[in-house]
Design a protein around this motif. Structure first.
Motif, short mmCIF file in Angstrom:
data_model
loop_
_atom_site.label_atom_id
_atom_site.label_comp_id
_atom_site.label_asym_id
_atom_site.label_seq_id
_atom_site.Cartn_x
_atom_site.Cartn_y
_atom_site.Cartn_z
N ARG A 1 6.06 34.15 16.93
CA ARG A 1 5.27 33.06 16.36
C ARG A 1 4.10 33.60 15.55
O ARG A 1 3.84 33.18 14.41
N GLU A 2 3.38 34.56 16.12
CA GLU A 2 2.20 35.11 15.44
C GLU A 2 2.59 35.96 14.23
O GLU A 2 1.85 36.03 13.25
N ALA A 3 3.76 36.59 14.29
CA ALA A 3 4.26 37.32 13.12
C ALA A 3 4.51 36.36 11.97
O ALA A 3 4.22 36.67 10.80
N GLY A 4 5.06 35.18 12.30
CA GLY A 4 5.28 34.17 11.28
C GLY A 4 3.98 33.71 10.66
O GLY A 4 3.88 33.54 9.43
N ARG A 5 2.97 33.51 11.47
CA ARG A 5 1.67 33.09 10.96
C ARG A 5 1.05 34.19 10.09
O ARG A 5 0.47 33.90 9.04
N ALA A 6 1.18 35.44 10.54
CA ALA A 6 0.64 36.55 9.75
C ALA A 6 1.34 36.66 8.41
O ALA A 6 0.70 36.90 7.37
N ALA A 7 2.66 36.45 8.41
CA ALA A 7 3.42 36.51 7.16
C ALA A 7 2.98 35.39 6.22
O ALA A 7 2.82 35.60 5.00
N ALA A 8 2.79 34.19 6.77
CA ALA A 8 2.37 33.06 5.94
C ALA A 8 1.02 33.31 5.30
O ALA A 8 0.82 33.05 4.10
N TYR A 9 0.08 33.81 6.08
CA TYR A 9 -1.26 34.09 5.54
C TYR A 9 -1.18 35.19 4.48
O TYR A 9 -1.84 35.11 3.43
N HIS A 10 -0.40 36.19 4.75
CA HIS A 10 -0.23 37.31 3.81
C HIS A 10 0.28 36.80 2.45
O HIS A 10 -0.26 37.18 1.40
N ILE A 11 1.27 35.95 2.47
CA ILE A 11 1.83 35.43 1.22
C ILE A 11 0.85 34.48 0.53
O ILE A 11 0.66 34.53 -0.69
N ASP A 12 0.19 33.63 1.32
CA ASP A 12 -0.78 32.68 0.75
C ASP A 12 -1.92 33.38 0.02
O ASP A 12 -2.49 32.84 -0.93
N THR A 13 -2.27 34.57 0.49
CA THR A 13 -3.39 35.30 -0.10
C THR A 13 -2.95 36.34 -1.12
O THR A 13 -3.69 37.27 -1.43
N SER B 1 2.44 40.89 -1.10
CA SER B 1 3.81 41.09 -1.56
C SER B 1 4.82 40.76 -0.46
O SER B 1 4.62 41.09 0.71
N GLU B 2 5.90 40.12 -0.89
CA GLU B 2 6.96 39.80 0.06
C GLU B 2 7.82 41.02 0.39
O GLU B 2 8.72 40.93 1.23
N SER B 3 7.52 42.14 -0.24
CA SER B 3 8.25 43.36 0.10
C SER B 3 7.69 44.02 1.37
O SER B 3 8.24 45.00 1.85
N GLU B 4 6.60 43.47 1.89
CA GLU B 4 6.02 43.98 3.14
C GLU B 4 7.11 44.02 4.20
O GLU B 4 7.85 43.05 4.36
N PRO B 5 7.27 45.16 4.92
CA PRO B 5 8.39 45.30 5.86
C PRO B 5 8.52 44.17 6.89
O PRO B 5 9.63 43.76 7.22
N LEU B 6 7.40 43.68 7.41
CA LEU B 6 7.49 42.62 8.42
C LEU B 6 8.15 41.38 7.83
O LEU B 6 9.00 40.76 8.47
N ILE B 7 7.78 41.02 6.61
CA ILE B 7 8.36 39.83 6.00
C ILE B 7 9.85 40.02 5.76
O ILE B 7 10.67 39.15 6.06
#
Length: 312
Positions: free
Chosen positions: A151-163, A166-172
């Motif tokens: 769940r928190e990984a999803g939130r971190a990914a969302a914030y990362h993209i919103d700001t 890059s979507e190439s970030e390994p977690l995403i």
């Protein structure tokens, strides 16, 4: 001959029964919790008594101890214990499954911290009072567990993209792959649609794989997850926990050294030795067996059973 001491660890995914005879010979039975559990106290007690008889091939059982995922306060432990009293001819002690962790190390006054499908921390004071932090379920809690990390990984990914990240970030990229989607806009709906902590938690491995690939996002999610587990211990101290030892276990923290090491490091930073911390990597059912064997010893000595805090 004294009867058998039976310990049972009821997890969110599997149930482990173990029996010890007077010569410490061991018998085991492991099965999915969903195969027998219906979440009715009497029906579940009846099913476990039958499974214990199957495990022991009908031999005499002297005592039983049960660590139950889902018995998250004293009222629930008492209700399950009362159901056993209506089904079994031997004494049965019911505790939360996290309490098995310190008991497995022969500690009766300790904080048990579970990081598995969900997360919770439980301890008992010398007066037997049960103190609980966490265990609120993956929708609003369970930080530092498999489901909470996803769940928190999803939130971190969302914030990362919103700001602008890059979507190439390994977690995403690994989240997209493990969730079976090809559009980052669907991360939230994929997580929400998982339906259960067990299903959501299956994706946690991707977070650790991303961290090993150098993902800053994943590494932060893991550190913060460990910090959330430490916070559960802090909450227990805040409400008067007497324990000076915390024992962590569960499928995630045992299998993932990155999370375990972060937990141990942050425990030291937070408490500066006031509360020692360790990871128990063995089967939690050993804690139930320790309680059951101690109960058997007390009965043989004519001392009767005792509250959890007085088992030793």
């Amino acid at each position: 001959m004294p009867g058998l001491a039976v310990g049972i660890d009821i997890g969110g995914t599997k149930t482990h029964l173990r029996a010890y005879d007077h010569q410490n010979s061991v018998q085991d039975l492991i099965l999915p919790s969903a195969r027998w559990r219906v979440r009715d106290w009497d029906a579940d007690a009846r099913a476990l008594v039958a499974l214990a008889q199957k495990l022991t091939d009908g031999a005499t059982i002297a005592t039983m101890a049960v660590g139950s995922h889902g018995c998250d306060n004293q009222a629930e432990c008492d209700a399950f214990e009362a159901a056993f009293a209506r089904q079994a001819v031997y004494p049965v002690k019911v505790v939360n499954d996290s309490e098995l962790l310190p008991a497995a190390l022969s500690k009766t006054v300790g904080i048990g911290v579970v990081s598995g499908t969900g997360s919770i921390a439980v301890t008992r004071n010398s007066d037997g009072r049960m103190l609980v932090a966490g265990g609120w379920g993956w929708v609003i809690g369970d930080e530092g567990s498999a489901s909470g990390l996803v769940r928190e990984a999803g939130r971190a990914a969302a914030y990362h993209i919103d700001t602008g990240g890059s979507e190439s970030e390994p977690l995403i990229q690994l989240l997209l792959a493990t969730l079976g989607i090809d559009n980052s806009a669907r991360i939230g709906s994929a997580i929400a649609g998982s339906g259960s902590a067990a299903i959501l938690g299956q994706h946690a491995k991707a977070i650790f794989e991303a961290a090993e690939m150098g993902s800053v996002l994943a590494q932060r999610v893991i550190r913060e997850g460990a910090g959330a587990l430490v916070e559960l211990v802090a909450r227990l101290k805040q409400v008067g926990a007497e324990a000076t030892t915390a024992v962590a276990g569960g499928g995630v923290i045992v299998a993932q050294p990155m999370l375990a090491n972060a937990f141990l490091e942050q425990m030291e930073e937070r408490f500066n030795g006031e509360i020692s911390a360790e990871i128990y990597a063995g089967p939690p059912v050993e804690g139930a067996c320790y309680i059951a064997k101690t109960m058997r010893g007390r009965l043989q000595a004519g001392q009767g059973t005792a509250p959890m805090s007085q088992i030793a």
